[in-house]
Design a protein around this motif. Structure first.
Motif, PDB file in Angstrom:
ATOM      1  N   SER A 150       0.839  -1.207   0.000  1.00 42.67           N
ATOM      2  CA  SER A 150       0.000   0.000   0.000  1.00 42.67           C
ATOM      3  C   SER A 150       0.863   1.241   0.000  1.00 42.67           C
ATOM      4  N   GLY A 151       0.288   2.337  -0.477  1.00 41.24           N
ATOM      5  CA  GLY A 151       1.060   3.571  -0.612  1.00 41.24           C
ATOM      6  C   GLY A 151       1.215   4.272   0.716  1.00 41.24           C
ATOM      7  N   SER A 152       2.137   5.232   0.791  1.00 42.20           N
ATOM      8  CA  SER A 152       2.323   5.955   2.037  1.00 42.20           C
ATOM      9  C   SER A 152       1.470   7.213   2.006  1.00 42.20           C
ATOM     10  N   LEU A 153       1.252   7.745   3.171  1.00 48.20           N
ATOM     11  CA  LEU A 153       0.350   8.877   3.329  1.00 48.20           C
ATOM     12  C   LEU A 153       1.004   9.832   4.322  1.00 48.20           C
ATOM     13  N   THR A 154       1.007  11.133   3.993  1.00 48.71           N
ATOM     14  CA  THR A 154       1.546  12.090   4.961  1.00 48.71           C
ATOM     15  C   THR A 154       0.428  12.520   5.903  1.00 48.71           C
ATOM     16  N   VAL A 155       0.828  13.196   6.986  1.00 49.18           N
ATOM     17  CA  VAL A 155      -0.148  13.707   7.961  1.00 49.18           C
ATOM     18  C   VAL A 155      -1.148  14.613   7.246  1.00 49.18           C
ATOM     19  N   GLY A 156      -0.616  15.481   6.369  1.00 44.79           N
ATOM     20  CA  GLY A 156      -1.461  16.426   5.637  1.00 44.79           C
ATOM     21  C   GLY A 156      -2.465  15.709   4.743  1.00 44.79           C
ATOM     22  N   GLN A 157      -1.974  14.687   4.031  1.00 44.73           N
ATOM     23  CA  GLN A 157      -2.859  13.939   3.127  1.00 44.73           C
ATOM     24  C   GLN A 157      -3.943  13.202   3.898  1.00 44.73           C
ATOM     25  N   PHE A 158      -3.548  12.635   5.045  1.00 41.40           N
ATOM     26  CA  PHE A 158      -4.516  11.912   5.862  1.00 41.40           C
ATOM     27  C   PHE A 158      -5.592  12.877   6.349  1.00 41.40           C
ATOM     28  N   ALA A 159      -5.158  14.071   6.791  1.00 37.56           N
ATOM     29  CA  ALA A 159      -6.085  15.087   7.287  1.00 37.56           C
ATOM     30  C   ALA A 159      -7.103  15.450   6.208  1.00 37.56           C
ATOM     31  N   GLU A 160      -6.593  15.618   5.013  1.00 43.06           N
ATOM     32  CA  GLU A 160      -7.451  15.984   3.898  1.00 43.06           C
ATOM     33  C   GLU A 160      -8.478  14.888   3.623  1.00 43.06           C
ATOM     34  N   LYS A 161      -7.999  13.636   3.637  1.00 40.91           N
ATOM     35  CA  LYS A 161      -8.885  12.506   3.359  1.00 40.91           C
ATOM     36  C   LYS A 161     -10.046  12.413   4.331  1.00 40.91           C
ATOM     37  N   ILE A 162      -9.768  12.700   5.615  1.00 39.07           N
ATOM     38  CA  ILE A 162     -10.861  12.555   6.587  1.00 39.07           C
ATOM     39  C   ILE A 162     -11.534  13.913   6.870  1.00 39.07           C
ATOM     40  N   GLY A 163     -11.076  14.954   6.162  1.00 39.81           N
ATOM     41  CA  GLY A 163     -11.732  16.262   6.276  1.00 39.81           C
ATOM     42  C   GLY A 163     -11.529  16.955   7.613  1.00 39.81           C
ATOM     43  N   ARG A 164     -10.313  16.881   8.127  1.00 36.78           N
ATOM     44  CA  ARG A 164      -9.975  17.552   9.389  1.00 36.78           C
ATOM     45  C   ARG A 164      -8.736  18.402   9.169  1.00 36.78           C
ATOM     46  N   PRO A 165      -8.548  19.438   9.960  1.00 40.60           N
ATOM     47  CA  PRO A 165      -7.300  20.214   9.807  1.00 40.60           C
ATOM     48  C   PRO A 165      -6.087  19.389  10.255  1.00 40.60           C
ATOM     49  N   SER A 166      -4.960  19.629   9.613  1.00 40.26           N
ATOM     50  CA  SER A 166      -3.734  18.894   9.948  1.00 40.26           C
ATOM     51  C   SER A 166      -3.365  19.043  11.419  1.00 40.26           C
ATOM     52  N   THR A 167      -3.617  20.231  11.960  1.00 40.11           N
ATOM     53  CA  THR A 167      -3.253  20.494  13.361  1.00 40.11           C
ATOM     54  C   THR A 167      -3.961  19.520  14.301  1.00 40.11           C
ATOM     55  N   ASP A 168      -5.201  19.157  13.945  1.00 39.79           N
ATOM     56  CA  ASP A 168      -5.961  18.167  14.719  1.00 39.79           C
ATOM     57  C   ASP A 168      -5.199  16.853  14.817  1.00 39.79           C
ATOM     58  N   ILE A 169      -4.716  16.439  13.652  1.00 37.13           N
ATOM     59  CA  ILE A 169      -4.019  15.152  13.573  1.00 37.13           C
ATOM     60  C   ILE A 169      -2.726  15.226  14.375  1.00 37.13           C
ATOM     61  N   ILE A 170      -2.014  16.350  14.186  1.00 41.68           N
ATOM     62  CA  ILE A 170      -0.732  16.512  14.886  1.00 41.68           C
ATOM     63  C   ILE A 170      -0.956  16.466  16.401  1.00 41.68           C
ATOM     64  N   LYS A 171      -2.013  17.137  16.846  1.00 43.67           N
ATOM     65  CA  LYS A 171      -2.338  17.125  18.286  1.00 43.67           C
ATOM     66  C   LYS A 171      -2.634  15.712  18.778  1.00 43.67           C
ATOM     67  N   LYS A 172      -3.436  15.022  17.998  1.00 39.85           N
ATOM     68  CA  LYS A 172      -3.809  13.647  18.355  1.00 39.85           C
ATOM     69  C   LYS A 172      -2.561  12.762  18.449  1.00 39.85           C
ATOM     70  N   LEU A 173      -1.648  12.962  17.468  1.00 43.11           N
ATOM     71  CA  LEU A 173      -0.414  12.166  17.469  1.00 43.11           C
ATOM     72  C   LEU A 173       0.428  12.477  18.693  1.00 43.11           C
TER      73      LEU A 173
END
Ligand code: GTP
Ligand code: MG
Length: 370
Positions: free
Chosen positions: A1-24
């Motif tokens: 499977s392909g790789s995904l950046t934090v930004g791309q993942f955020a876009e896919k699930i429709g959330r801001p990247s900062t949300d993901i970074i905080k969660k991480l």
């Protein structure tokens, strides 16, 4: 499977990247927007956000290239040779194919109705030979243009009363480009004005020197019409096959090429496939060019239903969602979902290419109209 950046993942699930970074960060992972996420982390995050992760299907085009037909020497066994017949117009290609089929297939299969599926197999001295019933030139040009390399041996038919002609030379070039051994069948030797020596002379000038003259090209004198020399020709084909040792792995998932295909009103898309490696089974999930499906039914060259088809076997199949093209490659996948996904991606791509081509044509037409 392909790789995904934090930004791309955020876009896919429709959330801001900062949300993901905080969660991480809460999970003890320091990350930036452009950082690649590994599979486990993606699954973890997806679980947290309540989204389902579907593994991305990577279509590896290399899968569909002819040189991807690797043979595993450990489990390889000898397979029948696949032969195409080439030669100049009217030199007797069709008559030869009919002659071989009649002496070998009809005789051996009393009462068996041979149906036209674009290829057939004969048995000579207990060994099988596959003949492609398509015009040899088409087999080379169409097939090779689409990346398929299906011919093992070329039989070059030259009429003894006519000699070497432009398409004779063209055939030699095709066979050489594909690195396929050539057997010369000097045909129409029954004719009063037949001059086989002249044919040998002319072909020697093309680099095909007969064994009798110290060269290494096999020449067989035949009359396709009267059935003379047919057994000799089959014997020579088997001899070349023995030297070349064409092999395959019957235990693998099948792959191969489309010989011909059409739409049947009752049965839907029908494709004649040549199995080049592996064994094709009824029920197999399959991608054929830009089409896909499950092998619903298989019919052999004698019109009989079969459940499996091994290497070098031509079969007609139904069960595809669309009509593939001659020369398309086919691949069997272990699971149907993957076959469907890959089939859909390839269909989409084919559509895009088609649209591009249509657009170009339209704009060219527009130009001419002005
Ligand atoms: P295209 O498909 O048009 O390129 O021709 P082809 O190479 O398939 O030739 P085909 O088999 O149609 O034969 C052309 C003509 O030659 C027909 O009239 C055949 O009957 C005749 N012919 C073929 N083989 C022989 C042979 O061995 N002897 C004689 N006398 N005639 C033959
Ligand atoms: Mg013909």
């Amino acid at each position: 499977s392909g790789s995904l950046t934090v930004g791309q993942f955020a876009e896919k699930i429709g959330r801001p990247s900062t949300d993901i970074i905080k969660k991480l960060m809460a999970l003890g992972v320091m990350a930036t927007k452009n950082q690649d996420l590994d599979k486990d982390t993606i699954e973890l995050l997806a679980g947290d956000y309540g989204v389902a992760v579907e593994e991305e299907v990577i279509v590896d085009e290399a899968d569909f290239e002819a040189d991807g037909l690797e043979i595993d020497e450990k489990t390889a066994v000898i397979r029948p040779p696949v032969v195409t017949i080439m030669g100049h117009v009217d030199h007797g290609k069709t008559t030869l194919l009919d002659s071989i089929r009649h002496t070998k297939v009809t005789a051996g299969e009393a009462g068996g109705i041979t149906q036209h599926i674009g290829a057939y197999q004969v048995v000579h001295e207990g060994k099988r030979i596959t003949f492609l019933d398509t015009p040899g030139h088409a087999a080379f040009t169409t097939m090779r243009a689409r990346g398929a390399e299906i011919t093992d041996i070329t039989v070059l038919v030259v009429a003894a009363d006519d000699g070497v002609m432009p398409q004779t030379i063209e055939a030699i070039h095709h066979a050489r480009a594909a690195k396929v051994p050539i057997i010369v069948a000097v045909n129409k030797i029954d004719k009063p004005n037949a001059n086989p020596d002249h044919v040998m002379q002319e072909l020697s000038e093309q680099g095909l020197v007969p064994e009798d003259w110290g060269g290494d090209t096999i020449f067989v004198k035949i009359s396709a019409k009267q059935g003379i020399g047919i057994d000799d020709l089959l014997e020579m084909i088997l001899l070349v096959a023995e030297v070349e040792e064409f092999k395959a792995n019957p235990d693998k998932l099948a792959r191969g090429a489309v010989i011909e295909a059409q739409l049947d009103k009752g049965k839907g898309p029908i494709a004649t496939l040549l199995v080049q490696n592996g064994t094709l089974n009824v029920g197999d999930p399959i991608v054929v060019g830009s089409t896909f499906g499950r092998v619903r039914a298989m019919v052999n060259d004698l019109g009989r239903r079969v459940k499996k088809a091994g290497p070098s076997t031509p079969v007609e199949i139904t069960g595809l969602n669309n009509v593939p093209l001659a020369g398309d490659q086919f691949i069997v996948f272990a699971d149907e979902k993957k076959a469907r996904q890959i089939g859909e991606i390839r269909a989409e791509r084919a559509l895009i290419t088609e649209r591009k081509e249509t657009t170009t044509k339209v704009s060219l037409d527009d130009l001419f109209e002005k």
